[in-house]
Scaffold this motif. Structure first.
Motif, short mmCIF file in Angstrom:
data_model
loop_
_atom_site.label_atom_id
_atom_site.label_comp_id
_atom_site.label_asym_id
_atom_site.label_seq_id
_atom_site.Cartn_x
_atom_site.Cartn_y
_atom_site.Cartn_z
N PHE A 1 -45.22 -12.01 -49.98
CA PHE A 1 -45.82 -11.42 -51.17
C PHE A 1 -46.92 -12.32 -51.72
O PHE A 1 -48.01 -11.85 -52.05
CB PHE A 1 -44.74 -11.19 -52.23
CG PHE A 1 -45.26 -10.71 -53.55
CD1 PHE A 1 -45.73 -9.41 -53.69
CD2 PHE A 1 -45.30 -11.54 -54.65
CE1 PHE A 1 -46.21 -8.96 -54.90
CE2 PHE A 1 -45.78 -11.11 -55.86
CZ PHE A 1 -46.24 -9.80 -55.99
N ILE A 2 -46.67 -13.61 -51.80
CA ILE A 2 -47.67 -14.55 -52.32
C ILE A 2 -48.88 -14.58 -51.40
O ILE A 2 -50.03 -14.61 -51.87
CB ILE A 2 -47.05 -15.95 -52.50
CG1 ILE A 2 -46.04 -15.90 -53.65
CG2 ILE A 2 -48.11 -17.00 -52.74
CD1 ILE A 2 -45.19 -17.15 -53.79
N LEU A 3 -48.66 -14.54 -50.09
CA LEU A 3 -49.78 -14.53 -49.14
C LEU A 3 -50.64 -13.29 -49.31
O LEU A 3 -51.87 -13.37 -49.40
CB LEU A 3 -49.25 -14.63 -47.71
CG LEU A 3 -50.31 -14.63 -46.62
CD1 LEU A 3 -51.23 -15.83 -46.73
CD2 LEU A 3 -49.65 -14.61 -45.25
N ILE A 4 -50.00 -12.12 -49.38
CA ILE A 4 -50.75 -10.88 -49.56
C ILE A 4 -51.46 -10.87 -50.91
O ILE A 4 -52.62 -10.47 -51.02
CB ILE A 4 -49.81 -9.65 -49.43
CG1 ILE A 4 -49.27 -9.53 -48.01
CG2 ILE A 4 -50.51 -8.37 -49.85
CD1 ILE A 4 -50.32 -9.24 -46.95
N LEU A 5 -50.78 -11.33 -51.94
CA LEU A 5 -51.39 -11.38 -53.27
C LEU A 5 -52.59 -12.32 -53.27
O LEU A 5 -53.62 -12.02 -53.89
CB LEU A 5 -50.35 -11.84 -54.30
CG LEU A 5 -50.65 -11.53 -55.75
CD1 LEU A 5 -50.79 -10.03 -55.96
CD2 LEU A 5 -49.56 -12.08 -56.63
N ALA A 6 -52.49 -13.43 -52.56
CA ALA A 6 -53.62 -14.37 -52.47
C ALA A 6 -54.82 -13.70 -51.81
O ALA A 6 -55.97 -13.98 -52.17
CB ALA A 6 -53.21 -15.61 -51.70
#
Length: 195
Positions: A116-121
């Motif tokens: 999730f953090i990777l996609i959000l980034a």
């Protein structure tokens, strides 16, 4: 308190650029930053619990960018189209890696939150990180192996055409199987007597 105000202003600005957050804000009357923060907190809570990982990742990584792609296509400016193409190239590579290593990655704690953090980034700051990832990771890799990738692509395309032609010859024009041209198993026994 000033730092919190700056972050909330950033959430307001980013939320205004997202159609679905504007929609929720207009229906609820809440400040855009609060709507954005609430959606992020709900997503993080669900990911930490391991609930709805697939749904949250689909919504954040596929549904939202799909809508952003639609908006980009509808504008006359082509730079936003390029940003979205960069995003989809990077996400495609990440999906391939995810599918290849999912049996190993699934055992890692909080892997859903990390994804999730990777996609959000990749999404925040108007898809700027997607452009960086494309320019510094994806494009150089593809350029180094482009000839090999093209050769595999041609072979796969030829094989797909051959299979299509073989199957097309075995199916009647109405889409129903022709009994005489039905594909038979390697031992040449018919499937019709097995019921």
């Amino acid at each position: 308190m000033g730092l919190l105000r700056i972050k909330m202003d950033y959430l307001d600005k980013w939320g205004q650029s997202q159609g679905y957050i504007r929609f929720i804000q207009q229906k609820t009357g809440l400040r855009t930053g609060y709507v954005t923060l609430a959606l992020l907190l709900v997503a993080v809570a669900l990911l930490i619990q391991g609930l709805l990982n697939g749904f949250v990742l689909f919504f954040v990584g596929i549904a939202i960018p799909s809508y952003s792609s639609y908006l980009a296509i509808e504008t006359p400016d082509k730079s936003d189209d390029t940003k979205m193409l960069h995003y989809w190239c990077v996400v495609s590579i990440l999906l391939i890696i995810d599918r290849l290593f999912d049996p190993i990655l699934a055992w890692l704690p909080l892997i859903g939150l990390a994804k999730f953090i990777l996609i959000l980034a990749l999404i925040v700051n108007n898809y700027y990180c997607s452009t960086l990832a494309y320019n510094y990771l994806v494009a150089p890799f593809v350029k180094n192996y482009q000839e090999k990738i093209d050769n595999v692509y041609v072979k796969v395309e030829e094989t797909a055409k051959d299979v299509y032609e073989k199957v097309k010859g075995k199916v009647s024009p109405k889409g129903k199987r022709d009994k005489q041209s039905a594909i038979t198993p390697p031992n040449n026994k018919s499937y019709t007597n097995r019921c």
